[in-house]
Design an enzyme around this catalytic site. Structure first.
Site, PDB file in Angstrom:
ATOM      1  N   HIS A 132     -12.370   3.921   0.053  1.00 62.07           N
ATOM      2  CA  HIS A 132     -12.339   2.982   1.192  1.00 62.07           C
ATOM      3  C   HIS A 132     -13.081   1.682   0.870  1.00 62.07           C
ATOM      4  CE1 HIS A 132     -11.779   6.688   3.995  1.00 62.07           C
ATOM      5  NE2 HIS A 132     -10.609   6.126   3.751  1.00 62.07           N
ATOM      6  N   GLY A 181      -8.558   9.437   7.617  1.00 59.41           N
ATOM      7  CA  GLY A 181      -9.450   9.602   6.475  1.00 59.41           C
ATOM      8  C   GLY A 181     -10.745   8.906   6.835  1.00 59.41           C
ATOM      9  N   ARG A 187      -2.799  -1.994  -3.356  1.00 58.94           N
ATOM     10  CA  ARG A 187      -3.950  -1.110  -3.198  1.00 58.94           C
ATOM     11  C   ARG A 187      -3.797   0.041  -4.189  1.00 58.94           C
ATOM     12  NH1 ARG A 187      -4.635   3.729   0.196  1.00 58.94           N
ATOM     13  NH2 ARG A 187      -6.853   4.208   0.315  1.00 58.94           N
ATOM     14  N   GLU A 216      -7.888  -4.194   5.314  1.00 59.52           N
ATOM     15  CA  GLU A 216      -7.803  -4.003   3.868  1.00 59.52           C
ATOM     16  C   GLU A 216      -6.718  -4.875   3.252  1.00 59.52           C
ATOM     17  OE1 GLU A 216      -8.676   0.689   3.388  1.00 59.52           O
ATOM     18  OE2 GLU A 216      -7.407   0.088   5.078  1.00 59.52           O
ATOM     19  N   HIS A 261     -16.480   4.124   8.431  1.00 58.28           N
ATOM     20  CA  HIS A 261     -15.023   3.965   8.404  1.00 58.28           C
ATOM     21  C   HIS A 261     -14.431   5.281   8.894  1.00 58.28           C
ATOM     22  CE1 HIS A 261     -11.113   2.543   6.549  1.00 58.28           C
ATOM     23  NE2 HIS A 261     -10.893   3.849   6.679  1.00 58.28           N
ATOM     24  N   ASN A 287     -11.506   2.277  18.034  1.00 53.68           N
ATOM     25  CA  ASN A 287     -10.773   2.514  19.282  1.00 53.68           C
ATOM     26  C   ASN A 287     -11.294   3.626  20.174  1.00 53.68           C
ATOM     27  OD1 ASN A 287      -8.673   0.532  18.729  1.00 53.68           O
ATOM     28  ND2 ASN A 287      -8.056   1.904  17.071  1.00 53.68           N
ATOM     29  N   ASN A 341       0.877  -1.177   0.000  1.00 58.15           N
ATOM     30  CA  ASN A 341       0.000   0.000   0.000  1.00 58.15           C
ATOM     31  C   ASN A 341       0.908   1.219   0.000  1.00 58.15           C
ATOM     32  OD1 ASN A 341      -1.794   2.084   0.468  1.00 58.15           O
ATOM     33  ND2 ASN A 341      -2.741   1.174   2.273  1.00 58.15           N
ATOM     34  N   ASP A 367      -5.223  14.520  15.429  1.00 56.03           N
ATOM     35  CA  ASP A 367      -5.344  13.240  16.131  1.00 56.03           C
ATOM     36  C   ASP A 367      -6.525  13.303  17.092  1.00 56.03           C
ATOM     37  OD1 ASP A 367      -5.027  11.088  18.011  1.00 56.03           O
ATOM     38  OD2 ASP A 367      -2.942  10.915  17.396  1.00 56.03           O
ATOM     39  N   ARG A 381      -8.525  16.902   6.248  1.00 51.18           N
ATOM     40  CA  ARG A 381      -9.351  17.198   5.079  1.00 51.18           C
ATOM     41  C   ARG A 381     -10.694  17.781   5.520  1.00 51.18           C
ATOM     42  NH1 ARG A 381      -8.848  11.513   2.115  1.00 51.18           N
ATOM     43  NH2 ARG A 381      -7.386  10.954   3.758  1.00 51.18           N
TER      44      ARG A 381
END
Length: 403
Positions: A186, A217, A98, A384, A213, A337, A12, A288, A246
């Site tokens: 995704h 991102g 990917r 993934e 998801h 998480n 990836n 974060d 973003r």
């Protein structure tokens, strides 16, 4: 001498990182065993290699100086040499990649060929920040290891099942015909999570499911009958809910305003929307989520609240898009998480029948819905890389055996 077992490498490649994993197919089973994983971070500046075993213990580290950090060929060949030296009982027989964009034509994983690479090159304008980096390792491997099979797996492919109305913008038809439409991303994550959900809850096989998801991102996907029906990301990975850096959905008039009144050019706008907005832009503290949740800065709390507001709004929109909500799933870094984020989103969806059990949510259990919740709620870790490995095996028609 004992023959080596077939193993599959997954790559990836991003703008500044190269993630890798290796898998082996278990005997008499379609299940895959993770052998190792790792990444090279800091490509282009101070590259750092770190690899872990299946037990997540550190196996190796390596660093390069600034000059060598620029050479992707050198870095990739280091990964291959290290993997081959480490997996003494296995032989890498194929590599799965990917690829962010497969366009409208590529709805299934494909064996890599010169013709496919040319086709994927033509899609660079649709994903200029991702596609070139996804394709670079394929060319390096084809040049240095021409006999090594490669398979490209597309993040857009899972969404190829969407109805045309879900993929269309209200733009002139000529632009739509040129490919200016919603693609969604995704997809490899959604495909894996959907397979895991339906394996454990076959009663939801024909259900209306929204998968969140949520990570650096973030996007959401409406899945009905195991197929993508709608998604929050559209033409690019900028659309939808706010992300780490973003912006998510923004009124196009804002872009016109910034161009006209602030005299911002293409590169400035690209930097603003991709790297300076989202959680980082709103908070001024961090991209974060863990840092934001621990901060007492009111701007950090605003970023958290805005994120949860927009995710809940998108869940409701996707439920309306496919005509119901029979299950809600959280996945990816934040989704898997952060019990606090899941709880805040669920609170905003209580009117839809979503309620989480505080203890189950806090303990990060697989099923976290409260007993009186009308909608089942799950936390399903995504993988993934394993999805790519499975696709690689299926495309090449290879099964467990000896090389």
């Amino acid at each position: 001498m004992t023959s080596k077992q077939a193993a599959y490498l997954v790559l990836n490649a991003g703008s500044s990182s190269l993630k890798f994993s290796a898998f082996r197919q278990q005997a008499a089973s379609a299940d895959l065993e993770t052998l190792l994983s790792g990444q090279i971070s800091g490509i282009g500046s101070s590259a750092h290699f770190a690899a872990k075993g299946a037990d997540r213990r550190l196996l190796a580290e390596h660093r390069w100086d600034d000059k060598d950090s620029l050479c992707r060929d050198t870095l990739l060949q280091y990964v291959l040499r290290w993997v081959r030296a480490t997996l003494v009982d296995d032989e890498i027989v194929a590599v799965g990649h990917r690829v962010v964009h497969g366009g409208l034509a590529l709805g299934q994983p494909m064996r890599v060929s010169p013709q496919l690479l040319d086709q994927l090159d033509s899609l660079v304008p649709l994903a200029p920040l991702h596609q070139p980096h996804n394709l670079a390792p394929m060319r390096i491997l084809a040049k240095n290891f021409p006999d090594l099979e490669q398979v490209a797996c597309f993040d857009t492919a899972f969404h190829s099942s969407q109805p045309a109305i879900a993929r269309s913008f209200a733009l002139p038809q000529a632009l739509t015909d040129e490919g200016v439409c919603s693609y969604g991303f995704h997809g490899l994550s959604y495909e894996y999570v959907t397979s895991q959900l339906l394996e454990n809850r076959p009663d939801l096989a024909e259900g209306h499911v929204v998968i969140c998801h949520l990570g650096n991102g973030s996007s959401l996907c409406a899945v009905k009958g195991g197929r993508s029906m709608d998604t929050s990301m559209g033409f690019s990975a900028l659309d939808g809910v706010p992300m780490g850096t973003r912006a998510g959905s923004v009124d196009p008039g804002v872009i016109l305003y910034l161009m006209r009144e602030k005299k911002m050019g293409l590169e400035e706008l690209e930097d603003l929307l991709y790297r300076q907005s989202g959680l980082l832009g709103v908070s001024g503290v961090s991209n974060d989520m863990q840092v934001l949740q621990a901060s007492d800065d009111p701007r950090a709390q605003k970023a958290v609240d805005l994120f949860c507001f927009r995710v809940a709004k998108e869940v409701a929109a996707l439920a309306a898009s496919m005509g119901g909500l029979d299950a809600l799933v959280f996945t990816a870094g934040i989704g898997e998480n952060s019990p606090e984020i899941r709880a805040l989103i669920a609170e905003r969806l209580e009117w839809l029948g979503v309620k989480v059990d505080a203890a189950a949510n806090r303990n990060r259990e697989y099923y976290i819905a409260a007993t009186d919740s009308k909608v089942p709620v799950f936390v399903i870790p995504t993988n993934e890389e394993m999805m790519i490995a499975k696709h690689t095996i299926n495309v090449l028609g290879q099964t467990i055996g000896h090389a």
